[in-house]
Scaffold this active site. Structure first.
Site, PDB file in Angstrom:
ATOM      1  CE  LYS A  22      40.197  36.572  24.280  1.00 19.56           C
ATOM      2  NZ  LYS A  22      40.542  35.217  25.154  1.00 19.56           N
ATOM      3  CG  ASN A  23      37.411  35.073  27.410  1.00 14.09           C
ATOM      4  OD1 ASN A  23      38.035  34.875  26.228  1.00 14.09           O
ATOM      5  ND2 ASN A  23      37.980  35.936  28.334  1.00 14.09           N
ATOM      6  CB  CYS A 124      49.808  30.609  27.726  1.00 15.66           C
ATOM      7  SG  CYS A 124      48.844  31.276  28.721  1.00 15.66           S
ATOM      8  NE  ARG A 129      45.358  30.050  31.027  1.00 15.40           N
ATOM      9  CZ  ARG A 129      44.647  30.842  30.127  1.00 15.40           C
ATOM     10  NH1 ARG A 129      45.298  31.395  29.217  1.00 15.40           N
ATOM     11  NH2 ARG A 129      43.429  30.903  30.113  1.00 15.40           N
ATOM     12  CG  ASP A 313      40.844  37.927  31.354  1.00 19.74           C
ATOM     13  OD1 ASP A 313      41.600  37.366  31.709  1.00 19.74           O
ATOM     14  OD2 ASP A 313      39.990  37.364  30.769  1.00 19.74           O
ATOM     15  NE  ARG A 405      44.695  34.569  22.012  1.00 17.88           N
ATOM     16  CZ  ARG A 405      44.702  34.413  23.469  1.00 17.88           C
ATOM     17  NH1 ARG A 405      45.487  34.945  24.314  1.00 17.88           N
ATOM     18  NH2 ARG A 405      43.640  34.116  23.908  1.00 17.88           N
TER      19      ARG A 405
END
Ligand SMILES: CC(=O)N[C@H]1[C@@H](OP(=O)(O)OP(=O)(O)OC[C@H]2O[C@@H](n3ccc(=O)[nH]c3=O)[C@H](O)[C@@H]2O)O[C@H](CO)[C@@H](O)[C@@H]1O
Ligand SMILES: C=C(OP(=O)(O)O)C(=O)O
Length: 426
Positions: A22-23, A124, A129, A313, A405
């Site tokens: 994803k990243n 978030c 952030r 993460d 997600r």
């Protein structure tokens, strides 16, 4: 609304195919804004974030078409992004609020179109952030930045100029934004204290395949010699090291044996070292990494750091592992100020965790008990699912939209290796 119902206690054994990252995929998708030729990306994960960013690129004027056919469950893994016609340089709040990584359109848009108006992404669950580093870096390349009614307006009508960007600390997103912008700037840009995550090197490799002149990506100094134009490309997204790490933890927690197909060890060294310390037997095989348990889980200490350190993460998933280890573990979160939202939920499952400031002391317990829990963010969701895999009885993980997600077909992948996991309406 949907929830996961997990019956704990099954040992996991078999092969898990690791999806595209994803990243890595999100910044790679934004490269299409830098060229009037099509950019085809392969090995895209099928995730909500990919759909959200496709919607945003589409709003800006890129067409998104399915490439690569349907064979072998391939549909949607290869997409072609064609931004030959940028018709709107505004990234609206309604799309940006769904996903922070939307800010990655800022650099490429201002570089190609001379202007970008992007909604501030806001904080978030895991932290505040801010995006000050993105904005200062663009200013260093000559962009004028204004903040108006919750939007960032960046303009450079005569184009960006190469310059020196010295980050006070390594930010993944800011490095990516400036890398894309600098690719089309006039002259040379030097990025000091750049983030060194493998996703940065993947982005630079894709940009170079489009005609960019970038050296040093993956180290702390990146040099970008700007070019007048970039062309299209056909590029394959790197495997997801965080997804791979999450299944590695599942193998250890369930005293199992999983082959993580496609995972790349050099992307995961800090995690693999901790898995070994905790009792994992790690073997790099052709095509992937095998993670087995030696039968015991031992406590360990972690401090999250930018790459090549231990990734934030993976902090929540390793906390689930620590919860069932022999002895105590201390886990320190040094990247985000509020990334312990999984602690009260793990506690509901019987974990013994005390948080003091940025550190959590986890005293391992002999068993967890199933309970209803609430996922608060993406990696917290995985942490709760992992705990559910070893908890006695049923664990119900609510609020699955976070999980969707970032983990492609998680329950299917887990079921294939022996877990009892169902997704049901709640
Ligand atoms: C889509 C994506 O790739 N997301 C990853 C990316 O997020 P993201 O790119 O947002 O993370 P950063 O590396 O930028 O953030 C690191 C730290 O820097 C701070 N900061 C960042 C930018 C800025 O302008 N000002 C500032 O203060 C952040 O609040 C945070 O405390 O890297 C994080 C750190 O590895 C990961 O957890 C995310 O999964
Ligand atoms: C924090 C994460 O993602 P994002 O930066 O997209 O919120 C993550 O992938 O764990």
């Amino acid at each position: 609304m949907e929830k996961l119902v997990i019956k704990g206690g099954n040992r996991l054994e078999g092969t898990v195919q690791i999806s595209g990252a994803k990243n890595a995929a999100l910044p790679l998708m934004c490269t299409c804004l830098l060229t009037d030729e099509p950019v085809t990306l392969n090995n895209l994960p099928r995730l909500a974030d990919i759909t959200t960013l496709s919607d945003l690129l589409n709003h800006i004027g890129a067409t998104v078409t399915i490439a690569g056919g349907n064979a072998g469950g391939h549909a949607g893994r290869s997409l072609t992004f064609d931004a030959s016609n940028i018709h709107d340089t505004v990234a609206p709040y309604d799309i940006v609020r769904k996903m922070r990584a939307s800010i990655l359109v800022l650099g490429p848009l201002v570089a190609r179109a001379g202007e970008a108006i992007v909604s501030l992404p806001g904080g978030c669950a895991i932290g505040n952030r801010p995006i000050d580093l993105h904005l200062k870096a663009l200013e260093a390349l000559g962009a004028q930045i204004d903040l108006e009614q919750g939007y960032v307006r960046a303009s450079a009508p005569k184009g960006l100029q190469g310059g020196t960007v010295n980050f006070p600390f390594a930010s993944v997103g800011a490095t990516e934004n400036i890398l894309m912008a600098a690719a089309l700037a006039k002259g040379t840009t030097t990025i000091e204290n750049a983030a060194r995550e493998p996703e940065i090197a993947d982005l630079a490799a894709c940009l170079n395949s489009m005609g960019a002149k970038i050296t040093g990506a993956g180290t702390e100094t990146i040099t970008v010699e700007g070019v007048d134009r970039l062309h299209g490309t056909d590029y394959t997204v790197m495997p997801d090291r965080i997804e791979a790490g999450s299944y590695a933890v599942a193998a250890l927690m369930t005293r199992g044996n999983l082959l993580l197909k496609g995972a790349i060890a050099k992307h995961m060294q800090a995690m693999l070292d901790k898995l070994k310390e905790a009792g994992g037997i790690i073997t790099v095989e052709e095509g992937g990494i095998r993670v087995q348990s030696n039968g015991h889980i031992k406590g360990f200490n972690i401090v999250t750091q930018p790459f090549p350190g231990f990734p934030t993460d993976m902090q929540a998933q390793f906390m689930a592992l620590a919860a069932v280890a022999e002895g105590a573990s201390v886990i320190t979160e040094a990247i985000f100020e509020n990334r312990f939202m999984h602690v009260p939920e793990l506690t509901r499952l019987g974990a013994d965790i005390t948080v003091t400031g940025a550190s959590a002391t986890v005293r391992g317990v002999s068993s967890l008990r199933g309970a209803p829990v609430m996922a608060t963010d993406l990696r917290a969701s995985m942490s709760l699912a992992l705990a559910g895999l070893v908890a006695k009885g049923e664990t119900h993980v609510n609020r699955l939209y976070h999980l969707d997600r970032g983990y492609e077909h998680m329950e299917e992948k887990l079921r294939n290796v022996g877990a009892a996991v169902e997704r049901v309406a709640s």
